[in-house]
Design an enzyme around this catalytic site. Structure first.
Site, PDB file in Angstrom:
ATOM      1  N   ALA A 144       8.372 -13.619  -3.323  1.00  0.00           N
ATOM      2  CA  ALA A 144       8.359 -13.480  -4.782  1.00  0.00           C
ATOM      3  C   ALA A 144       7.613 -14.679  -5.357  1.00  0.00           C
ATOM      4  O   ALA A 144       7.648 -15.783  -4.788  1.00  0.00           O
ATOM      5  CB  ALA A 144       9.786 -13.438  -5.323  1.00  0.00           C
ATOM      6  N   GLU A 192       4.371  -7.981   2.755  1.00  0.00           N
ATOM      7  CA  GLU A 192       4.823  -9.303   2.324  1.00  0.00           C
ATOM      8  C   GLU A 192       5.970  -9.151   1.317  1.00  0.00           C
ATOM      9  O   GLU A 192       5.862  -8.381   0.386  1.00  0.00           O
ATOM     10  CB  GLU A 192       3.630 -10.026   1.678  1.00  0.00           C
ATOM     11  CG  GLU A 192       3.894 -11.446   1.337  1.00  0.00           C
ATOM     12  CD  GLU A 192       4.587 -12.156   2.487  1.00  0.00           C
ATOM     13  OE1 GLU A 192       3.969 -12.320   3.538  1.00  0.00           O
ATOM     14  OE2 GLU A 192       5.771 -12.527   2.328  1.00  0.00           O
ATOM     15  N   LYS A 229       8.506  -1.353   2.227  1.00  0.00           N
ATOM     16  CA  LYS A 229       8.047  -2.277   1.184  1.00  0.00           C
ATOM     17  C   LYS A 229       8.198  -1.624  -0.203  1.00  0.00           C
ATOM     18  O   LYS A 229       8.730  -2.225  -1.138  1.00  0.00           O
ATOM     19  CB  LYS A 229       6.589  -2.664   1.457  1.00  0.00           C
ATOM     20  CG  LYS A 229       5.910  -3.428   0.361  1.00  0.00           C
ATOM     21  CD  LYS A 229       6.484  -4.814   0.157  1.00  0.00           C
ATOM     22  CE  LYS A 229       5.884  -5.421  -1.083  1.00  0.00           C
ATOM     23  NZ  LYS A 229       6.195  -6.800  -1.290  1.00  0.00           N
ATOM     24  N   VAL A 234       0.839  -1.203   0.000  1.00  0.00           N
ATOM     25  CA  VAL A 234       0.000   0.000   0.000  1.00  0.00           C
ATOM     26  C   VAL A 234       0.869   1.247   0.000  1.00  0.00           C
ATOM     27  O   VAL A 234       2.032   1.200   0.377  1.00  0.00           O
ATOM     28  CB  VAL A 234      -0.897   0.019   1.262  1.00  0.00           C
ATOM     29  CG1 VAL A 234      -1.967  -1.042   1.192  1.00  0.00           C
ATOM     30  CG2 VAL A 234      -0.059  -0.112   2.514  1.00  0.00           C
ATOM     31  N   CYS A 257       4.145  -6.015  -8.961  1.00  0.00           N
ATOM     32  CA  CYS A 257       4.636  -5.109  -7.908  1.00  0.00           C
ATOM     33  C   CYS A 257       5.545  -3.985  -8.364  1.00  0.00           C
ATOM     34  O   CYS A 257       5.333  -2.827  -7.991  1.00  0.00           O
ATOM     35  CB  CYS A 257       5.387  -5.927  -6.861  1.00  0.00           C
ATOM     36  SG  CYS A 257       4.272  -6.837  -5.813  1.00  0.00           S
TER      37      CYS A 257
END
Ligand code: UDX
Length: 454
Positions: free
Chosen positions: A154, A151, A206, A116, A262
């Site tokens: 991969a 998280e 992240k 996020v 991502c």
């Protein structure tokens, strides 16, 4: 969540989703029909499904019964409206937070697991604070603690990444809630690997981790182009620089550009955040990582056309690999999409093969049904699992995903079936030049360039 349930048999994990079809697929008796292909996942699911791991659409009762709720919904880049093209669409995070606010009973720890933008926890907290206040006059007194625990797994190596992570990150201010979450991970992860930060550092870490990883790929890809022009060899350069422990050997494989759900999304988010805070130079720096990634795909697509005498109209071209990387059926942002589209627009007839990606997925990604004539250039595509059929009379093979089964193919055999002059474009460095000796194929490899006589 499957790994958490597997490691903690005394914890009941219920996965809920509003999509009944998706839940039905997760409950499918045929474990080969689960919606996600991930090595090792079906074995876990077969071991613990309906023991302490449940899949359900009963969102209300699942929230009611839970002490801890993980919000793990997707947060795609917004396509329209405010922040379009950069900001993440948080509508699913918001609606999940509203459901938790509505259905929770007593104290609930809410863990933000989705990737996020920084300060999303604030949005969740805001919604939950209101619910907490409103519950004061009722018999169901509600309270919440919000944590961030992004998280880092991969795809393709997800189970191992979760079982043996480099680190687990927990961001939050409520010591009791932090302790609760960390005690779950401590069942199988040593406590030195669990890092504690404030909420915003956790969220920003992240985005930054993904931006750094993507930056490494753009860096090595930019050098791959220079290698092709100068006669240097990208693997030799990667080995030489990676020997420096400060740089390290990992994540230095040149390729057709990064894909996946991502990297691009997170860098766009970072850029949006920087612009929001007036940090335009920082935004420009990270945008550069994305520009090189787009450029790498464009330069590969156009060099293929150039090598095939400047035209691919009506030529048969085999695409080996459509997933964004090996060991996954995920095609989101796969470099194969833009490369295939470019070739179709230029009139090529593509035949696509991938061990896990289905023709329906390809059709969705290309927005063009199989064998449908393309309005732009007259090219088309088809799908086959038969490698020999794919290369028969093809002018070129383009390798885009490093699947093991492609590494094991007898390339000499396949080349015999191709139309002359034939080309192989190896974008993943999976073919060993020695294996092509004695053939008359023209071979191009990323970061190496063209070799004409084998
Ligand atoms: C990434 C991050 O690695 C993970 O930590 C995060 O949680 C989610 O995003 P993922 O997208 O699953 O994981 O795959 P990853 O292995 O990082 O590969 C991303 C893309 O980069 C792929 O297209 C891959 O082919 C490409 N890549 C990766 C390279 O081109 N070269 C490399 O050296 C490594």
């Amino acid at each position: 969540m499957a790994v958490i349930a597997d490691k903690c048999p005394d914890i009941i994990v219920t996965l809920v989703d509003i999509d009944q079809n998706r839940i039905d697929s997760w409950n499918n008796k045929d474990l080969n029909k689960l919606p996600v292909y991930e090595p090792g996942l079906k074995e876990i699911i077969s071991r613990i499904r309906n023991k302490n791991l449940f899949f359900s659409c009963e969102i209300e009762s699942a929230i009611k019964d839970s002490d801890m709720v993980f919000i793990s919904v997707n947060t795609p880049t917004k396509k329209s409206g405010f922040g379009a093209g950069y900001a993440s669409d948080l509508k699913w995070v918001e609606s999940s937070a509203r459901q938790v606010a509505e259905f929770s009973v007593g104290h609930t720890i809410v863990v933000e697991k989705s990737t996020v933008p920084v300060k999303t926890a604030e949005l969740i907290q805001h919604i939950l604070n209101d619910a907490e206040k409103n519950s004061r006059n009722s018999s169901n007194l509600k309270s919440f603690s919000v944590l961030s625990s992004p998280e880092f797994l991969a795809e393709g190596t997800a189970i191992d990444d979760l079982e043996n992570p480099d680190r687990v990150l927990i961001g939050g201010e409520d010591a009791l809630a932090v302790r609760s979450l960390s005690s779950i991970y401590e069942r199988w992860i040593s406590s030195e690997k669990i890092l504690f930060t404030n909420l915003w550092s956790s969220e920003l870490s992240k985005l930054t981790a993904n931006a750094f990883l993507a930056q490494r790929i753009s860096s090595i890809n930019s050098i791959s182009a220079l290698c092709e022009s100068t006669g240097a060899e990208i693997n030799e350069v990667a080995n030489a620089i990676g020997a420096d422990r400060r740089i390290g050997q990992k994540f230095l494989s040149a390729g057709p550009g990064f894909g996946g759900s991502c990297f691009q999304k997170d860098i766009l988010n970072l850029v949006y955040l920087c612009k929001y805070y007036g940090l335009y130079e920082v935004a420009k720096y990270w945008e550069g990582v994305l520009s090189i990634n787009s450029w790498q795909k464009e330069r590969i697509a156009s060099l293929i056309v150039e090598k095939l005498f400047g035209t691919v109209t009506n030529k048969k071209i085999a695409i080996f690999g459509f997933a964004f990387k090996a060991s996954t059926n995920d095609t989101r942002e796969s470099p194969a999409i833009s490369i295939a589209k470019y070739l179709i627009e230029n009139g090529a007839n593509l035949i696509i093969t991938d061990p896990q990606v289905t023709p329906i997925q390809i059709e969705m990604e290309l927005s063009l049904s199989e064998s449908q004539q393309c309005k732009l250039g007259g090219g088309k595509w088809a799908y086959s699992k038969d490698h020999k059929y794919c290369v028969k009379n093809a002018d070129a093979v383009i390798l885009l995903t490093a699947w093991d089964e492609f590494k094991e193919l007898d390339w000499k055999d396949l080349i015999c079936l191709m139309r002359k002059p034939s080309w192989i474009f190896d974008n993943r460095k999976i073919i060993c030049i020695d294996d092509l000796k004695g053939t008359d194929v023209n071979f191009w490899q990323i970061g190496l360039g063209t070799i004409h006589s084998m």
